[in-house]
Design a protein around this motif. Structure first.
Motif, PDB file in Angstrom:
ATOM      1  N   UNK A  90     -96.950 -39.924  -5.777  1.00  0.00           N
ATOM      2  CA  UNK A  90     -96.258 -40.330  -6.820  1.00  0.00           C
ATOM      3  C   UNK A  90     -95.157 -39.722  -7.229  1.00  0.00           C
ATOM      4  N   UNK A  91     -95.426 -38.177  -7.461  1.00  0.00           N
ATOM      5  CA  UNK A  91     -95.451 -37.500  -8.486  1.00  0.00           C
ATOM      6  C   UNK A  91     -93.640 -36.691  -7.617  1.00  0.00           C
ATOM      7  N   UNK A  92     -94.078 -36.578  -5.931  1.00  0.00           N
ATOM      8  CA  UNK A  92     -92.789 -36.364  -5.698  1.00  0.00           C
ATOM      9  C   UNK A  92     -91.362 -37.805  -5.191  1.00  0.00           C
ATOM     10  N   UNK A  93     -92.100 -38.903  -4.860  1.00  0.00           N
ATOM     11  CA  UNK A  93     -91.505 -40.184  -5.247  1.00  0.00           C
ATOM     12  C   UNK A  93     -90.603 -39.989  -6.669  1.00  0.00           C
ATOM     13  N   UNK A 122    -100.406 -49.390  -3.039  1.00  0.00           N
ATOM     14  CA  UNK A 122     -99.458 -48.819  -1.686  1.00  0.00           C
ATOM     15  C   UNK A 122     -99.928 -47.034  -1.425  1.00  0.00           C
ATOM     16  N   UNK A 123     -99.874 -46.261  -2.610  1.00  0.00           N
ATOM     17  CA  UNK A 123    -100.649 -44.776  -2.084  1.00  0.00           C
ATOM     18  C   UNK A 123    -101.607 -44.120  -2.103  1.00  0.00           C
ATOM     19  N   UNK A 164     -92.283 -44.948 -20.637  1.00  0.00           N
ATOM     20  CA  UNK A 164     -90.945 -44.393 -20.814  1.00  0.00           C
ATOM     21  C   UNK A 164     -90.273 -43.895 -19.173  1.00  0.00           C
ATOM     22  N   UNK A 165     -91.443 -43.436 -18.482  1.00  0.00           N
ATOM     23  CA  UNK A 165     -91.362 -43.062 -16.961  1.00  0.00           C
ATOM     24  C   UNK A 165     -90.678 -44.408 -16.319  1.00  0.00           C
ATOM     25  N   UNK A 166     -91.224 -45.549 -16.471  1.00  0.00           N
ATOM     26  CA  UNK A 166     -91.077 -46.635 -15.793  1.00  0.00           C
ATOM     27  C   UNK A 166     -89.201 -47.078 -16.434  1.00  0.00           C
ATOM     28  N   UNK A 167     -89.697 -47.020 -17.562  1.00  0.00           N
ATOM     29  CA  UNK A 167     -87.882 -47.266 -18.116  1.00  0.00           C
ATOM     30  C   UNK A 167     -87.116 -46.274 -17.706  1.00  0.00           C
ATOM     31  N   UNK A 168     -87.694 -45.302 -17.425  1.00  0.00           N
ATOM     32  CA  UNK A 168     -86.497 -44.023 -16.597  1.00  0.00           C
ATOM     33  C   UNK A 168     -85.899 -44.147 -15.413  1.00  0.00           C
ATOM     34  N   UNK A 169     -87.422 -44.477 -14.955  1.00  0.00           N
ATOM     35  CA  UNK A 169     -86.737 -44.593 -13.339  1.00  0.00           C
ATOM     36  C   UNK A 169     -86.204 -45.697 -12.666  1.00  0.00           C
ATOM     37  N   UNK A 170     -85.709 -46.803 -13.423  1.00  0.00           N
ATOM     38  CA  UNK A 170     -85.723 -48.142 -13.040  1.00  0.00           C
ATOM     39  C   UNK A 170     -84.246 -47.989 -13.908  1.00  0.00           C
ATOM     40  N   UNK A 179     -94.269 -48.221 -10.422  1.00  0.00           N
ATOM     41  CA  UNK A 179     -94.935 -47.202 -11.491  1.00  0.00           C
ATOM     42  C   UNK A 179     -96.145 -47.755 -11.269  1.00  0.00           C
ATOM     43  N   UNK A 180     -96.270 -49.839 -10.789  1.00  0.00           N
ATOM     44  CA  UNK A 180     -97.116 -50.598 -11.324  1.00  0.00           C
ATOM     45  C   UNK A 180     -97.707 -50.813  -9.544  1.00  0.00           C
TER      46      UNK A 180
END
Length: 316
Positions: A288-291, A276-277, A249-255, A270-271
């Motif tokens: 990741x949460x901050x971004x 990277x981090x 759900x986060x992937x869908x909403x984020x993009x 998100x993948x």
């Protein structure tokens, strides 16, 4: 050029051209994971973005698809390719049975109900060790398509094969979702998203449309779970876990949940972002949460729609 053609063209170019910049097979692996997540998220675009319904348990359908690829060949003697179809059919059937009563709910009641569905599937996969081997997971047989390609002279490593195969499935899934958007059913779904009362007023069967969107999105999640299991050659109950549902759900909403391409980019971010981090080790989860928080605060429509709107504003 229409939005549908642009989306498909961009996805096709990404699938074909990205390997030109891959220094090792590891990047093919990450790319295939992006495509698998993109496929699952495309199903959520249909459910959340088109129909306006929320689900926090879609990882359960991914688990059904993944375990079908492991259990059907072992117990029913099915080819893994047929097991993928069986998993999709089982997911569609469960979504139809559960969706009829559950989709009468709205808002956070619907979210909690779908969350319960995902948790139940995860518990069954983890606890029924006599069938699923419990939390330790189970091996998944090889699909066999790579061997078939070798016979006709196409020699790909396992990572390369799954990269291109997952990319092809993603493009096909995006094409279906975009065609649905432009169809009469898609227009009815968008009307439902805008206002259920208004949709009923003009004669739209709201209950039936909600159920259709739920079933279709469940099939997308099941196919994504099957692809993940087949390329890993192993599956555990974690694929059906609560956190996986939240990630989807986060992937869908984020993009940008209203856009197939936007949701794909959310899945890609998100993948790859955790990869990277990792250089920050202990601060990885915090960053990741901050971004994600900053994106949701300043780009509430999602990353891609917000960026495109900003670019159009500059052009004017």
């Amino acid at each position: 050029m229409t939005t549908k053609r642009v989306t498909l063209l961009v996805l096709a170019i990404l699938v074909i051209a990205s390997p030109l910049f891959f220094p090792s097979n590891y990047y093919y692996r990450v790319g295939s994971l992006i495509f698998v997540n993109g496929l699952a998220v495309t199903g959520l675009v249909i459910l959340i973005g088109y129909a306006g319904q929320i689900s926090l348990g879609h990882a359960g359908f991914a688990g059904i698809g993944g375990y079908a690829c492991a259990l059907a060949p072992a117990h029913l003697g099915l080819h893994p390719g047929l097991a993928v179809l069986l998993g999709a059919a089982l997911s569609a059937g469960l979504a139809w049975l559960v969706g009829r009563p559950v989709l009468r709910l709205k808002g956070y009641y619907l979210a909690v109900a779908t969350l319960g569905l995902g948790i139940l599937v995860s518990m069954v996969l983890a606890n029924e060790a006599w069938l699923t081997r419990g939390p330790d997971g189970i091996e998944v047989p090889d699909l066999g398509l790579n061997d078939l390609l070798e016979r006709v002279g196409i020699d790909l490593s396992n990572a390369q094969f799954w990269y291109f195969f997952s990319g092809l499935v993603l493009v096909i899934g995006a094409w279906i979702a975009l065609n649905l958007y432009d169809s009469p059913t898609g227009r009815a779904l968008r009307a439902l998203h805008g206002s259920e009362i208004a949709a009923r007023t003009v004669g739209i069967d709201v209950s039936s449309l909600k159920l259709q969107a739920f079933v279709i999105s469940a099939v997308y999640a099941s196919l994504a779970g099957s692809l993940l299991a087949l390329q890993n050659k192993f599956i555990t109950p974690d694929v059906a876990g609560f956190m996986h549902s939240i990630e989807m759900v986060t992937m869908a909403v984020l993009g940008g949940v209203g856009s197939v391409l936007g949701a794909f980019f959310g899945g890609a971010i998100l993948t790859t972002l955790p990869q990277v981090l990792t250089v920050f080790q202990e601060y990885e989860q915090i960053l990741l949460g901050l971004v994600m928080m900053l994106c949701m605060i300043f780009m509430r429509e999602g990353l891609l729609p917000s960026i495109l709107r900003a670019l159009r504003g500059k052009d004017k």
